[in-house]
Every structure is written in C-alpha cells, then in structure tokens.
Design a protein around this motif. Sequence first.
Motif, PDB file in Angstrom:
ATOM      1  N   ILE A   1       0.815  -1.204   0.000  1.00  0.00           N
ATOM      2  CA  ILE A   1       0.000   0.000   0.000  1.00  0.00           C
ATOM      3  C   ILE A   1       0.857   1.267   0.000  1.00  0.00           C
ATOM      4  CG2 ILE A   1      -1.831   1.276   1.162  1.00  0.00           C
ATOM      5  CD1 ILE A   1      -2.696  -1.383  -0.137  1.00  0.00           C
TER       6      ILE A   1
ATOM      7  N   ASN B   1      -4.931   2.421  -5.248  1.00  0.00           N
ATOM      8  CA  ASN B   1      -4.740   1.208  -4.459  1.00  0.00           C
ATOM      9  C   ASN B   1      -5.958   0.878  -3.602  1.00  0.00           C
ATOM     10  OD1 ASN B   1      -4.503   2.958  -2.239  1.00  0.00           O
ATOM     11  ND2 ASN B   1      -2.268   2.880  -2.254  1.00  0.00           N
TER      12      ASN B   1
ATOM     13  N   PRO C   1      -5.484   4.276   2.098  1.00  0.00           N
ATOM     14  CA  PRO C   1      -5.681   3.787   0.732  1.00  0.00           C
ATOM     15  C   PRO C   1      -6.802   4.528   0.002  1.00  0.00           C
ATOM     16  CG  PRO C   1      -6.823   2.361   2.244  1.00  0.00           C
ATOM     17  CD  PRO C   1      -6.112   3.385   3.097  1.00  0.00           C
TER      18      PRO C   1
ATOM     19  N   TRP D   1      -6.801  -1.356   0.028  1.00  0.00           N
ATOM     20  CA  TRP D   1      -6.331  -2.106   1.195  1.00  0.00           C
ATOM     21  C   TRP D   1      -7.399  -3.094   1.629  1.00  0.00           C
ATOM     22  CZ3 TRP D   1      -6.315  -0.222   6.899  1.00  0.00           C
ATOM     23  CH2 TRP D   1      -5.576  -1.118   7.689  1.00  0.00           C
TER      24      TRP D   1
END
Length: 238
Positions: A184, A194, A218, A196
């Motif tokens: 991450i 991204n 994230p 998570w």
Amino acid sequence: MAKSLADLKYFTFDVVGTLIDFEGGIKECLAGIAEEAGVSVDGEEALALYRAARYSGDAGLFPDDLVRVYMVIAPKLGLPAEVKFGERLRDSAGNWKGFADSADALRRLSKRYRLIAMTNARRWAFEHFSKELGNPFYAAFTADDTGTEKPDPAFFEQVFAFVGKEGASKDDILHVAQSQYHDIGISRQLGMTNCWIERRHAQKGYGGTIEPQEFTKPDYHFTSMAGLAEAAEASKAA
C-alpha cells in the motif's frame, strides 16, 4: 479523488496474506508439530516470532526461507529444532488455503478486469496458490520472475512495462493488498490507485506482516475481497 473502479482495466494482487491465508497455514503447521512434541504454542506469539525472523538481513526467498525461520523460532516456542520440521513448514505452503471469499471474488472480478498476481513467493509456491484460487490470473509475477521483492519499486516497474505493451499504463491499474509495508505504501508512492484489504480488522497488530513505518490511507478500503467485488460490480453497473 480516487479513480472510479469502472474506469480501471487491471487489478493487481498481492497473493500471500491478501488471497491466501498464510498466517492460518503457518499456525496450523506449527500446532501440528507442537502436538507431536507434546507442547502447545500460542498462534499470535508464533506469528510475532516469525515476523522478526522472516525480516532479518539473511532472509531468503519465500517460502523456502521458512526452513531457516523455523530453526530460529523453534527454540523460543519449545519446538524441536530439527531441519525436517523446518522443511515441513516450508512444504506446508503447498496446502495453504485461500480465504473463504477469495476464489469467488476473483471469479467475479475476472469477468470485468484483467487480474495480475504480484507475489514475493517463488514460482513453485505460486502455482499451488493459483490452483487453490481457481487459476483466475491473466498474468503473474513472482520473486523468481522479477529477481526482487516488494516493496522494491523495480517489481512494480516490471508490471508497468507489461501493461504498457498492451497499450495501458499504471493509471489503468488498481493494486489490491493487505500489507501496508509491502504494497500500500509503495503503490501510493508510485502514483497507483490502491485498495487495502484489511484482513486483520478484527485482530490487533500486524500478525506475520512487518509493520510499516507509517500508515498509508488507501484509495479503497475493504475488510474482505467480497467487499471489493461488490463495489466493482456496483461501479460497472452505475
């Protein structure tokens, strides 16, 4: 604002810890060895010892390195310090299970995205993991393929080059992972969107994964792969 899931073309995945329950696999194997030895082990203590041993300077590639790791942690857990048990721990990777939601979520996502595995595991282990998950991947990059491990940016750059050959870029990728340290943080630094997957949301600490120096918020955050699949489907339907 985070890029819409509907606008992405590729989902890249950390495998061990995100899709495959390596913590459960390690604890189960160690518990079996402990039972034979007539002792008991605390699973979370074992993971903490594993984490410290795994991320030492002389660590090898995963999961082969589990032989060395076992020999380090066995005396501290009261387990027999014999190489054969370290080899059993290493070989247990071939039987580790996916999280209950992993295979179905990947199946659903593969209908809409190209799925790429990015794992620090060696190719032999990844082949077992992929089979366990239903072989959902469009492409896969392992430590054997890249010659390095995440969070090294060079690992990610090889994936960027791969999608570049298909006329895409890192802007077309969602990187999905549970490890703040390995995935991450670095994916944020590299400018990726991204997600998570907080597998340990109901547990304290980082378990078998090294703790990051700082937490990275994230773009997307779910406690399960099922949550990501549902969000992706809703985004595509909107």
